[in-house]
Every structure is written in structure tokens, then in C-alpha cells.
Design a protein around this motif. Structure first.
Motif, PDB file in Angstrom:
ATOM      1  N   TRP A  42       0.840  -1.205   0.000  1.00 17.67           N
ATOM      2  CA  TRP A  42       0.000   0.000   0.000  1.00 17.67           C
ATOM      3  C   TRP A  42       0.877   1.259   0.000  1.00 17.67           C
ATOM      4  O   TRP A  42       0.667   2.176  -0.794  1.00 17.67           O
ATOM      5  N   PHE A  43       1.882   1.287   0.878  1.00 19.21           N
ATOM      6  CA  PHE A  43       2.765   2.460   0.960  1.00 19.21           C
ATOM      7  C   PHE A  43       3.417   2.760  -0.393  1.00 19.21           C
ATOM      8  O   PHE A  43       3.692   3.916  -0.711  1.00 19.21           O
ATOM      9  N   SER A  44       3.693   1.688  -1.161  1.00 13.97           N
ATOM     10  CA  SER A  44       4.446   1.894  -2.399  1.00 13.97           C
ATOM     11  C   SER A  44       3.643   2.695  -3.419  1.00 13.97           C
ATOM     12  O   SER A  44       4.192   3.140  -4.418  1.00 13.97           O
ATOM     13  N   PHE A  45       2.337   2.868  -3.167  1.00 14.48           N
ATOM     14  CA  PHE A  45       1.511   3.687  -4.073  1.00 14.48           C
ATOM     15  C   PHE A  45       1.326   5.100  -3.526  1.00 14.48           C
ATOM     16  O   PHE A  45       0.521   5.863  -4.055  1.00 14.48           O
ATOM     17  N   LEU A  46       2.045   5.438  -2.447  1.00 12.11           N
ATOM     18  CA  LEU A  46       1.828   6.730  -1.797  1.00 12.11           C
ATOM     19  C   LEU A  46       3.017   7.658  -1.976  1.00 12.11           C
ATOM     20  O   LEU A  46       4.159   7.203  -2.104  1.00 12.11           O
ATOM     21  N   ASP A  47       2.721   8.970  -1.956  1.00 11.34           N
ATOM     22  CA  ASP A  47       3.767   9.963  -1.786  1.00 11.34           C
ATOM     23  C   ASP A  47       3.696  10.359  -0.317  1.00 11.34           C
ATOM     24  O   ASP A  47       2.740  11.001   0.109  1.00 11.34           O
ATOM     25  N   TRP A  48       4.698   9.975   0.478  1.00 10.63           N
ATOM     26  CA  TRP A  48       4.568  10.104   1.928  1.00 10.63           C
ATOM     27  C   TRP A  48       5.937  10.383   2.542  1.00 10.63           C
ATOM     28  O   TRP A  48       6.874   9.617   2.356  1.00 10.63           O
ATOM     29  N   ASN A  49       6.045  11.500   3.277  1.00  3.62           N
ATOM     30  CA  ASN A  49       7.332  11.837   3.873  1.00  3.62           C
ATOM     31  C   ASN A  49       7.445  11.391   5.324  1.00  3.62           C
ATOM     32  O   ASN A  49       8.486  11.591   5.952  1.00  3.62           O
ATOM     33  N   GLY A  50       6.386  10.808   5.877  1.00  4.26           N
ATOM     34  CA  GLY A  50       6.477  10.285   7.240  1.00  4.26           C
ATOM     35  C   GLY A  50       6.173  11.323   8.310  1.00  4.26           C
ATOM     36  O   GLY A  50       5.885  10.966   9.442  1.00  4.26           O
ATOM     37  N   ALA A 263      14.384   5.952   3.100  1.00  2.00           N
ATOM     38  CA  ALA A 263      13.351   6.010   4.134  1.00  2.00           C
ATOM     39  C   ALA A 263      13.810   6.723   5.396  1.00  2.00           C
ATOM     40  O   ALA A 263      13.002   7.357   6.071  1.00  2.00           O
ATOM     41  N   PHE A 264      15.089   6.621   5.743  1.00  2.00           N
ATOM     42  CA  PHE A 264      15.481   7.068   7.075  1.00  2.00           C
ATOM     43  C   PHE A 264      16.571   8.125   7.127  1.00  2.00           C
ATOM     44  O   PHE A 264      16.685   8.835   8.108  1.00  2.00           O
ATOM     45  N   THR A 265      17.425   8.222   6.126  1.00  2.00           N
ATOM     46  CA  THR A 265      18.543   9.152   6.292  1.00  2.00           C
ATOM     47  C   THR A 265      18.542  10.322   5.318  1.00  2.00           C
ATOM     48  O   THR A 265      19.413  11.175   5.412  1.00  2.00           O
ATOM     49  N   ARG A 270      11.392   9.452   2.177  1.00  2.00           N
ATOM     50  CA  ARG A 270      10.442   9.092   1.118  1.00  2.00           C
ATOM     51  C   ARG A 270       9.986   7.668   1.385  1.00  2.00           C
ATOM     52  O   ARG A 270      10.519   6.715   0.829  1.00  2.00           O
ATOM     53  N   LEU A 271       8.994   7.543   2.263  1.00  2.00           N
ATOM     54  CA  LEU A 271       8.580   6.213   2.701  1.00  2.00           C
ATOM     55  C   LEU A 271       7.900   5.446   1.570  1.00  2.00           C
ATOM     56  O   LEU A 271       8.098   4.242   1.432  1.00  2.00           O
ATOM     57  N   GLY A 272       7.093   6.131   0.769  1.00  2.00           N
ATOM     58  CA  GLY A 272       6.419   5.466  -0.337  1.00  2.00           C
ATOM     59  C   GLY A 272       7.408   4.978  -1.371  1.00  2.00           C
ATOM     60  O   GLY A 272       7.358   3.821  -1.811  1.00  2.00           O
ATOM     61  N   TYR A 273       8.333   5.840  -1.728  1.00  2.00           N
ATOM     62  CA  TYR A 273       9.330   5.487  -2.746  1.00  2.00           C
ATOM     63  C   TYR A 273      10.217   4.345  -2.254  1.00  2.00           C
ATOM     64  O   TYR A 273      10.489   3.394  -2.991  1.00  2.00           O
TER      65      TYR A 273
END
Lengths: 306, 281
Positions: A42-50, A263-265, A270-273
Motif C-alpha cells: 500500500w505504501f508503495s503507491f503513496l507519496d509520503w514523507n512520514g 526512508a530514514f537518512t 520518502r517512505l512510499g518510494y
């Protein structure tokens, strides 16, 4: 088994303790393994910075960007190169060593324990320590190679983009060889000794015995040991992050590190990416594992038919 | 094989020993160098080259790592996380291994299939949702988040070990106890679980090592809480800020690795049996 005639609901009620016993495992595995796999998709379809609670749906845009990102393909290539070099090296070297150590002679247990020692140590700490052991100015490996005149000048094992990935392969094989050795020793001990005695009476030499007895009887073990080693070789995050951090210039950036960096550094996570990268690689990997598992099943069922 | 080696020429035996000793030296040397560097002064690490013996052992390196660098704290955190993980893993894998190995019920095959499938899920694939979920549950600020995340991923092997062992115990055990009026819980806790001692030992040892050595989960869980760092996470932070302190690095690494190496020497048997059993099964 007499319960099988009862209706399903009655059976479930009669077995209620069984389901209570399963509850802790199902909760933990559900929350920390199964849900994360589904959520990653699901996340992989999102633009999400956390930073926000939820991301916005952007369809396949992450995947499109991924396929066009040269650094993703660099990480993909590094992972494949690592697998192709490290897996045969670890499996083959361990088999060779197992054949030598599958005998009774003085000190054999000491040798086995020595080879096994790095296995129990923390990969992330080994990674840090090896930065110093391989250091070009004060590290003991370079000093030893210079003193024995194998090298004319020190090698920058981890700092040179041309060498770093191969150095990491070497450290990884050194770290985990002992566990593969134990697998092979267990496999060799399943071969009945009288087979070798009979072969010897028939005049077969050591090489012929190896080729005609050991190798064929080891085939099912070869498949399972290779599968375990392939799975291990895709989980090199601990060692690689602490050894090189993916550098220099992304030369050792494997998929795990790429996902971690996105995702972390990075400044804006960019959690989705990152999820799209993990899913894309996960699908490729599971396909490879599935082929191996099917091959393993074939070999096993072939055995039973004979 | 032993009868064969007797007939081989002595040269081969000597060659084998030389090769094995050289190989083992390569395998053990980094640890010897580590202990040696941890007892040298920072200057000596460079100036003495391959000589492993320090002029005077510098114990101050250990004091620096243990106190100033915070490794006493990291050690305590690691112990807490490791022991918590072992307890949770033994508890939940013994329960589910028992019913999966010994009972037939609706949904058994599905559960075994799912557990088998989780064996090939790469760790990098699950870490983002795990952090997200743990944060949503409010567990990111303590050890319990790390413990549950470690205990909930990658435990299929332990479950299958328990299931295989319970399956092999004789049927009569439960039937006799059932006749005596013992219920499901009683049979498990008083008869079956005590009999599974060897599996519990193996699962404990494997989980102890895995939790002590865990890195990715403790790393991403402690970004905002340095006081919760475990030893490997603390190690990375230490060399990040003290890159040139070779002897301090060596002392910190020795402190971090010593407990797990000592532990291993005591329980070697269970460990080797456990991993060898995984291949045979």
C-alpha cells in the motif's frame, strides 16, 4: 479424527484451546510480519514523507521513478554481483572445508570452533571493526601484506570504489563460513560410511568416491544450503551499513541500504518510494527463491518415487 | 574417512595441518588484534605494527568506553532487550508449535503455509511499516517496542522446531493424562512443555544470539532516543564521533562481543544441534 464428521463451527468450538494457544503467535506474526508486507504494498503507491500521518495516493508513479533511477539499478546490480560472487564462494569453500574436517584427527574440534567463531559475533560490530582492520595506513592486514612483500603499497580495501564490493564479499564469507560448514558437516554425516568402504574395496580413489558417492547424495542438501545462503546474502544490511555505509560513491550500496537511505537518512524521508524499491526487489527475490524451492521439491519427491 | 587418512603419506597430513592452522589464524586474528588494540595506547596501535603485546596494558581504554562513551548503558539495554525477546519467543513459539505439531484443526494447513512463506520475506521489506505501527501503538519510547518487533518477525524456524519435536512424542502421554482428568492447559504446562526441554534450550540459544546481534530494528527504533541504544547501535554512534580513537573503539567492541562469545562457548552444543537440525529437516 472422529471430529471430522462434526460441522465446522462445532469443531472450532471444541478446539477452542487450540486457537487460544495460537493467539500470541498469530498476533505477533500478524502485526510484525504479515501486516508490514501488506502495508508496504500500500505504501508503495503513496507519496509520503512520514511527517504527516498519511500520504497521498499517486498510483504507480513511485515505480515509474524507480525504474528510471540509475542509483536504484546500481543498487540492484550491486546486490546481484554480491549474490553471484558470495554465495558460490561461501557454499563451495564450506563444502571443501567440511570434507577435510569430517574426520577424526587431533585438533579437529579446535579448527571447527575457530572457523565458527565469527558467526556468533555481532555483524554490525564486525563491520565497524573491519574498517580498522582493513585501514590503508594502520590496519593490520595492510601491514602484514606490506611486511611480507605481497604488496608494494597499501591497498585501500574499503575506500576504493573498484575494490570495496569485493572486500565486502570477502568479509561476509569470512563472517558466515562457519555456519555453512556446520550445515555441510550435518549433511555429510547422513552418508553411510560403508558406502565408502565398499567403494574402496572396488578400487575407487578419493576423487572417484567424491564424484560418485558424496556429490550425488549431497544434491538435496546442496539445494537447501544454497537457498539458505541466498536468503542470507540478501540480508547484508548490518555488515554493509557499518562497513562502508554503501560507499564510496554508492559502490557497495545494495538494495537494503538504498531502501534505508530513502526512508530514514535523506533530508525528506520518502517512505512510499522506499517501499516501492523494497517491494520491487522483494518480488524479484521471492521469484528466485520460489524456483529454488520448486527444484528442491522435485528432487525430494524424485527420491521418494525410487 | 579415518581409515583412508591412515594410508595417506605423512606429507599430506602435514600439509593439511599447515593449511588448517593458517586458515584458522586468518579467522581468529581479527579478534586477537581487537583485544590487543583495546589494551594499547592510541599511539601504540599505529607504531607497533603487528606486535600484539602492549608495553603496559592500558585499562583506561575500557574505562573510557564503559563510562564516558556510554557502553554501560548500552550493555544494560542489550541485556534487557535480549532477555525480553527470549522470554516472548519461547512463550509464543512453544504454544503454537505444540498445537501445530500435535493437533489437527480447521485452518492448520493455512497457518503452516503462511509461516513457511514468511521465511523468504526480506527484512528490508517490513521495516517501514514496523516503525509506523510501533509508533502508532506508542511503543517507540521503550524497550518493549524493540522486543515485540524482534519476537514477531522471523520466528517460523522456532515454531517448526517445536512442532517437529512435539509431533514425535508418543500419543499415550496425552491419553493417559486425559484419562486422569487433566485438561488441555494442564497437559501442556505439566507434561508436554517440560518434555520439550532440549528444544527450549535450542530456541533460547538461537534467539539469544539473534537478539543480541540484532541491528536494523534497534537502529531505526532509537533514532530519537539515544538512551535506548543497544551495543551495535552505540558502536556505530561511537565511531561516528570518535573516528580516530582506535583503542577506544577496540575496547568498546571487545566489551560488546565478549558476553556473546562467552555465552556461545557454554552452549555450543545446543547451537550446533539447532542449526544442523534445520538442514536435516
Amino acid at each position: 479424527m472422529q471430529q471430522n464428521s462434526k460441522p465446522v463451527m462445532a469443531r472450532i468450538w471444541a478446539d477452542r484451546w487450540i486457537y487460544v494457544f495460537l493467539l500470541p503467535t498469530l498476533t505477533l506474526v500478524g502485526a510484525f510480519t504479515i501486516y508490514p508486507v501488506v502495508a508496504s504494498i500500500w505504501f508503495s503507491f503513496l507519496d509520503w514523507n512520514g511527517f504527516e500521518r498519511a500520504g497521498s495516493f499517486i498510483g504507480l508513479a513511485n515505480y515509474n521513478e524507480l525504474l528510471a533511477d540509475p542509483l536504484f539499478w546500481n543498487a540492484f546490480k550491486n546486490t546481484v554481483v554480491f549474490l553471484v560472487l558470495a554465495v558460490p564462494l561461501r557454499v563451495g569453500l564450506a563444502l571443501l572445508l567440511a570434507i577435510i574436517l569430517n574426520a577424526h584427527f587431533p585438533l579437529v574440534r579446535v579448527f571447527r570452533t575457530a572457523i565458527f567463531l565469527p558467526v556468533v559475533t555481532t555483524a554490525a560490530i564486525v563491520g565497524v571493526v573491519m574498517r580498522y582492520v582493513l585501514d590503508p595506513t594502520g590496519g593490520p592486514l595492510n601491514i602484514a601484506l606490506l611486511n611480507s612483500h605481497i604488496l608494494g603499497q597499501p591497498l585501500n580495501f574499503l575506500g576504493s570504489a573498484a575494490l570495496a564490493l569485493y572486500s565486502a564479499v570477502g568479509i561476509w564469507v569470512w563472517k558466515w563460513l562457519g555456519i555453512t560448514l556446520i550445515y555441510w558437516l550435518a549433511a555429510l554425516q547422513t552418508i553411510p560410511r560403508d558406502l565408502y568402504e565398499a567403494a574402496e574395496l572396488d578400487g575407487a580413489g578419493p576423487w572417484r568416491q567424491f564424484r560418485c558417492i558424496t556429490l550425488p547424495l549431497l544434491t538435496p542438501f546442496t539445494l537447501i544450503i544454497t537457498l539458505i545462503t541466498v536468503i542470507d546474502a540478501t540480508n547484508v544490511f548490518d555488515l554493509m551499513l557499518t562497513l562502508t555505509g554503501g560507499g564510496p560513491f554508492y559502490a557497495t550500496e545494495v538494495i537494503d541500504i538504498y531502501v534505508y537511505r530513502q526512508a530514514f537518512t535523506s533530508n525528506v524521508p520518502r517512505l512510499g518510494y522506499a517501499s516501492a524499491a523494497a517491494i520491487f526487489f522483494g518480488i524479484m527475490f521471492i521469484a528466485v527463491a520460489a524456483v529454488q524451492i520448486i527444484a528442491l521439491r522435485r528432487v525430494r519427491s524424485g527420491r521418494h518415487d525410487q | 574417512m579415518s581409515t583412508m587418512s591412515l594410508r595417506r603419506p605423512a606429507g599430506w597430513t602435514i600439509l593439511r595441518y599447515v593449511a588448517l592452522v593458517a586458515l584458522c589464524l586468518v579467522w581468529v586474528y581479527p579478534f586477537l588484534w581487537l583485544v590487543s588494540a583495546s589494551l594499547k595506547s592510541p599511539l601504540e596501535v599505529f607504531s607497533k605494527g603487528l606486535n600484539l603485546l602492549p608495553d603496559v596494558p592500558v585499562w583506561e581504554n575500557y574505562a573510557r568506553a564503559w563510562g564516558q562513551a556510554g557502553f554501560s548503558r548500552y550493555m544494560l539495554n542489550t541485556f534487557f532487550v535480549t532477555i525480553g525477546t527470549v522470554v516472548v519467543v519461547v512463550f509464543h513459539t512453544a504454544l503454537s508449535g505444540y498445537v501445530l505439531g500435535r493437533h489437527d484443526f480447521v485452518g492448520r494447513k493455512v497457518i503452516i503455509g503462511i509461516l513457511g512463506a514468511t521465511l523468504v520475506v526480506p527484512a528490508g521489506l517490513t521495516v517501514i511499516p514496523i516503525v509506523d505501527l510501533t509508533s502508532a501503538l506508542g511503543l517507540l519510547n521503550g524497550h518493549w517496542g524493540i522486543i515485540l518487533a524482534l519476537a514477531g518477525s522471523g520466528q517460523s524456524a522456532a515454531i517448526l522446531l517445536y512442532a517437529g519435536y512435539f509431533r514425535g512424542l508418543p500419543r499415550e502421554l496425552e491419553e493417559a493424562a486425559f484419562m486422569d482428568g487433566a485438561g488441555f492447559l494442564r497437559i501442556f504446562f505439566y507434561i508436554m512443555l517440560p518434555l520439550a526441554g532440549p528444544v527450549t534450550a535450542t530456541v533460547t540459544v538461537l534467539t539469544f544470539l539473534a537478539a543480541w546481534n540484532a541491528f536494523l530494528i534497534p537502529l531505526v527504533f532509537t533514532f530519537g532516543t539515544p538512551e535506548l541504544r543497544t551495543l551495535p547501535v552505540g558502536m556505530l554512534a561511537f565511531v561516528g564521533t570518535n573516528e580516530t580513537d582506535w583503542s577506544g573503539m577496540a575496547a568498546a567492541a571487545t566489551i560488546s562481543l565478549l558476553p556473546v562469545i562467552v555465552f556461545f562457548f557454554f552452549v555450543q552444543r545446543y547451537f550446533v544441534e539447532g542449526i544442523a537440525g534445520a538442514v536435516k529437516a
